[in-house]
Design a protein around this motif. Sequence first.
Motif, PDB file in Angstrom:
ATOM      1  N   ALA A 146       0.818  -1.214   0.000  1.00 57.70           N
ATOM      2  CA  ALA A 146       0.000   0.000   0.000  1.00 57.70           C
ATOM      3  C   ALA A 146       0.849   1.260   0.000  1.00 57.70           C
ATOM      4  O   ALA A 146       0.453   2.289  -0.560  1.00 57.70           O
ATOM      5  N   HIS A 147       2.032   1.186   0.614  1.00 54.86           N
ATOM      6  CA  HIS A 147       2.902   2.355   0.732  1.00 54.86           C
ATOM      7  C   HIS A 147       3.966   2.414  -0.353  1.00 54.86           C
ATOM      8  O   HIS A 147       4.850   3.275  -0.313  1.00 54.86           O
ATOM      9  N   GLY A 148       3.893   1.498  -1.326  1.00 54.59           N
ATOM     10  CA  GLY A 148       4.864   1.511  -2.411  1.00 54.59           C
ATOM     11  C   GLY A 148       6.246   1.067  -2.003  1.00 54.59           C
ATOM     12  O   GLY A 148       7.239   1.406  -2.661  1.00 54.59           O
ATOM     13  N   ARG A 149       6.332   0.287  -0.925  1.00 57.44           N
ATOM     14  CA  ARG A 149       7.624  -0.232  -0.481  1.00 57.44           C
ATOM     15  C   ARG A 149       7.790  -1.675  -0.961  1.00 57.44           C
ATOM     16  O   ARG A 149       7.036  -2.131  -1.811  1.00 57.44           O
ATOM     17  N   ASP A 150       8.749  -2.370  -0.408  1.00 58.28           N
ATOM     18  CA  ASP A 150       9.107  -3.713  -0.870  1.00 58.28           C
ATOM     19  C   ASP A 150       8.256  -4.767  -0.164  1.00 58.28           C
ATOM     20  O   ASP A 150       8.539  -5.121   0.984  1.00 58.28           O
ATOM     21  N   PRO A 151       7.223  -5.313  -0.828  1.00 58.30           N
ATOM     22  CA  PRO A 151       6.414  -6.351  -0.183  1.00 58.30           C
ATOM     23  C   PRO A 151       7.096  -7.711  -0.263  1.00 58.30           C
ATOM     24  O   PRO A 151       8.068  -7.901  -1.004  1.00 58.30           O
ATOM     25  N   MET A 152       6.578  -8.651   0.480  1.00 57.20           N
ATOM     26  CA  MET A 152       7.075 -10.017   0.413  1.00 57.20           C
ATOM     27  C   MET A 152       6.572 -10.677  -0.867  1.00 57.20           C
ATOM     28  O   MET A 152       5.385 -10.594  -1.191  1.00 57.20           O
ATOM     29  N   GLY A 153       7.464 -11.325  -1.591  1.00 57.18           N
ATOM     30  CA  GLY A 153       7.061 -12.063  -2.773  1.00 57.18           C
ATOM     31  C   GLY A 153       6.491 -13.420  -2.403  1.00 57.18           C
ATOM     32  O   GLY A 153       6.504 -13.835  -1.237  1.00 57.18           O
ATOM     33  N   GLY A 154       6.004 -14.133  -3.412  1.00 58.61           N
ATOM     34  CA  GLY A 154       5.415 -15.436  -3.157  1.00 58.61           C
ATOM     35  C   GLY A 154       6.390 -16.425  -2.554  1.00 58.61           C
ATOM     36  O   GLY A 154       6.057 -17.154  -1.610  1.00 58.61           O
ATOM     37  N   THR A 155       7.606 -16.459  -3.079  1.00 55.82           N
ATOM     38  CA  THR A 155       8.614 -17.383  -2.560  1.00 55.82           C
ATOM     39  C   THR A 155       8.967 -17.051  -1.117  1.00 55.82           C
ATOM     40  O   THR A 155       9.157 -17.947  -0.283  1.00 55.82           O
ATOM     41  N   GLU A 156       9.038 -15.759  -0.803  1.00 57.36           N
ATOM     42  CA  GLU A 156       9.366 -15.349   0.562  1.00 57.36           C
ATOM     43  C   GLU A 156       8.244 -15.710   1.528  1.00 57.36           C
ATOM     44  O   GLU A 156       8.501 -16.158   2.654  1.00 57.36           O
ATOM     45  N   MET A 157       6.997 -15.542   1.101  1.00 59.46           N
ATOM     46  CA  MET A 157       5.883 -15.910   1.971  1.00 59.46           C
ATOM     47  C   MET A 157       5.848 -17.418   2.197  1.00 59.46           C
ATOM     48  O   MET A 157       5.571 -17.886   3.314  1.00 59.46           O
ATOM     49  N   LEU A 158       6.132 -18.186   1.164  1.00 53.15           N
ATOM     50  CA  LEU A 158       6.182 -19.637   1.328  1.00 53.15           C
ATOM     51  C   LEU A 158       7.281 -20.024   2.312  1.00 53.15           C
ATOM     52  O   LEU A 158       7.074 -20.887   3.178  1.00 53.15           O
ATOM     53  N   ALA A 159       8.439 -19.392   2.201  1.00 54.20           N
ATOM     54  CA  ALA A 159       9.534 -19.694   3.126  1.00 54.20           C
ATOM     55  C   ALA A 159       9.142 -19.346   4.557  1.00 54.20           C
ATOM     56  O   ALA A 159       9.473 -20.081   5.504  1.00 54.20           O
ATOM     57  N   TYR A 160       8.430 -18.230   4.727  1.00 56.13           N
ATOM     58  CA  TYR A 160       7.954 -17.854   6.063  1.00 56.13           C
ATOM     59  C   TYR A 160       7.002 -18.915   6.611  1.00 56.13           C
ATOM     60  O   TYR A 160       7.094 -19.307   7.787  1.00 56.13           O
ATOM     61  N   LEU A 161       6.095 -19.393   5.771  1.00 55.37           N
ATOM     62  CA  LEU A 161       5.163 -20.432   6.202  1.00 55.37           C
ATOM     63  C   LEU A 161       5.909 -21.707   6.582  1.00 55.37           C
ATOM     64  O   LEU A 161       5.600 -22.343   7.606  1.00 55.37           O
ATOM     65  N   GLN A 162       6.894 -22.082   5.796  1.00 59.70           N
ATOM     66  CA  GLN A 162       7.660 -23.295   6.097  1.00 59.70           C
ATOM     67  C   GLN A 162       8.422 -23.151   7.411  1.00 59.70           C
ATOM     68  O   GLN A 162       8.501 -24.104   8.199  1.00 59.70           O
ATOM     69  N   ARG A 163       8.974 -21.966   7.680  1.00 59.91           N
ATOM     70  CA  ARG A 163       9.653 -21.744   8.965  1.00 59.91           C
ATOM     71  C   ARG A 163       8.663 -21.827  10.120  1.00 59.91           C
ATOM     72  O   ARG A 163       8.986 -22.347  11.198  1.00 59.91           O
ATOM     73  N   THR A 164       7.463 -21.306   9.904  1.00 57.15           N
ATOM     74  CA  THR A 164       6.442 -21.347  10.948  1.00 57.15           C
ATOM     75  C   THR A 164       6.049 -22.784  11.259  1.00 57.15           C
ATOM     76  O   THR A 164       5.929 -23.173  12.436  1.00 57.15           O
ATOM     77  N   ILE A 165       5.849 -23.580  10.234  1.00 57.93           N
ATOM     78  CA  ILE A 165       5.505 -24.990  10.437  1.00 57.93           C
ATOM     79  C   ILE A 165       6.626 -25.714  11.172  1.00 57.93           C
ATOM     80  O   ILE A 165       6.387 -26.487  12.116  1.00 57.93           O
ATOM     81  N   THR A 166       7.856 -25.446  10.768  1.00 63.03           N
ATOM     82  CA  THR A 166       9.006 -26.071  11.428  1.00 63.03           C
ATOM     83  C   THR A 166       9.060 -25.691  12.905  1.00 63.03           C
ATOM     84  O   THR A 166       9.298 -26.539  13.778  1.00 63.03           O
ATOM     85  N   ALA A 167       8.815 -24.410  13.197  1.00 63.19           N
ATOM     86  CA  ALA A 167       8.851 -23.951  14.587  1.00 63.19           C
ATOM     87  C   ALA A 167       7.729 -24.573  15.407  1.00 63.19           C
ATOM     88  O   ALA A 167       7.922 -24.961  16.564  1.00 63.19           O
ATOM     89  N   LEU A 168       6.539 -24.676  14.831  1.00 68.55           N
ATOM     90  CA  LEU A 168       5.422 -25.284  15.551  1.00 68.55           C
ATOM     91  C   LEU A 168       5.684 -26.753  15.852  1.00 68.55           C
ATOM     92  O   LEU A 168       5.155 -27.303  16.825  1.00 68.55           O
ATOM     93  N   ARG A 169       6.507 -27.377  15.042  1.00 66.41           N
ATOM     94  CA  ARG A 169       6.902 -28.764  15.300  1.00 66.41           C
ATOM     95  C   ARG A 169       8.011 -28.866  16.348  1.00 66.41           C
ATOM     96  O   ARG A 169       8.409 -29.960  16.736  1.00 66.41           O
ATOM     97  N   GLY A 170       8.528 -27.715  16.769  1.00 67.14           N
ATOM     98  CA  GLY A 170       9.584 -27.714  17.772  1.00 67.14           C
ATOM     99  C   GLY A 170      10.965 -27.845  17.200  1.00 67.14           C
ATOM    100  O   GLY A 170      11.907 -28.234  17.903  1.00 67.14           O
TER     101      GLY A 170
END
Length: 277
Positions: free
Chosen positions: A165-189
């Motif tokens: 919205a502010h014309g800055r650098d948003p997260m791309g699709g690959t970056e969001m997927l990597a974030y999700l994968q890190r979250t899943i890994t963390a939830l698994r301990g």
Amino acid sequence: MATMLYESMTPAQAADALDAFIAERPAALKQLRSTSAAHGGDPERMLDGSLDSVAPLWAWLTDRFTELGADPRTLDEDPTRETWPSWARHGMLVDPHPPAETLALVDGFTSYLTRIITAAVPGTQWLVGEHRIGTHPMLNYPLLASDHHQVFLPSMPLYSAYQSAHGRDPMGGTEMLAYLQRTITALRGEGPVADATEEPLVTVVAEVDCFDVGLRPDLAAQHPQTVEWMITELTDRDGVESVHRYGPDALVVDAPDWDETRLTLWCTLWLQRHLAR
């Protein structure tokens, strides 16, 4: 309690807010499916529940966020506010803010991530955020949690929507997927995210005419360039007049129009995004 911030809630109010958040999940996902279909997408393919679907879905959403931009009205003037998802009404949004359609898309994406995560990590559940440190940034928020990790799922998508919205650098699709994968890994301990959940990344204290920001001790030692990068970007934000680093783990921030919650959330989300790079 329509616009009360999570940080100001009593335990009973936070529990009610959690119930409201959970109740919104099915409708939010249904709305995301309808919106994708209305824009020529195939919801069955775009939202098939697989990890592979996350990157292209997020790329499409980011394009929509960029098209929608920022709402020209202030938060106080925006008549759509009462229709927002509960987490947006109770969370710390700032002007210029994304419009209602963007928030609805973030809400739907949150529900979609929930579907993927709960399938990947059985036993996760929603709970009210608690912490031994009262200023922890997720206190009273609705968190998806396991025995190892907790996450406020709208936070990173909303952060990126603001970037768009502010014309800055948003997260791309690959970056969001990597974030999700890190979250899943963390939830698994597993992984460094799970190992670092007990202590917040930053602690912000309001002084007379500035903010004292303490960084988690390992950040300066293990990620010195990232800390300097954060300082540079924070200095460039609207309303921030100066950032002075007076010690390896200590900053003084002069931002007269900000408050502790906004500064804590900005620093936390920025670090969560960029520490993984």
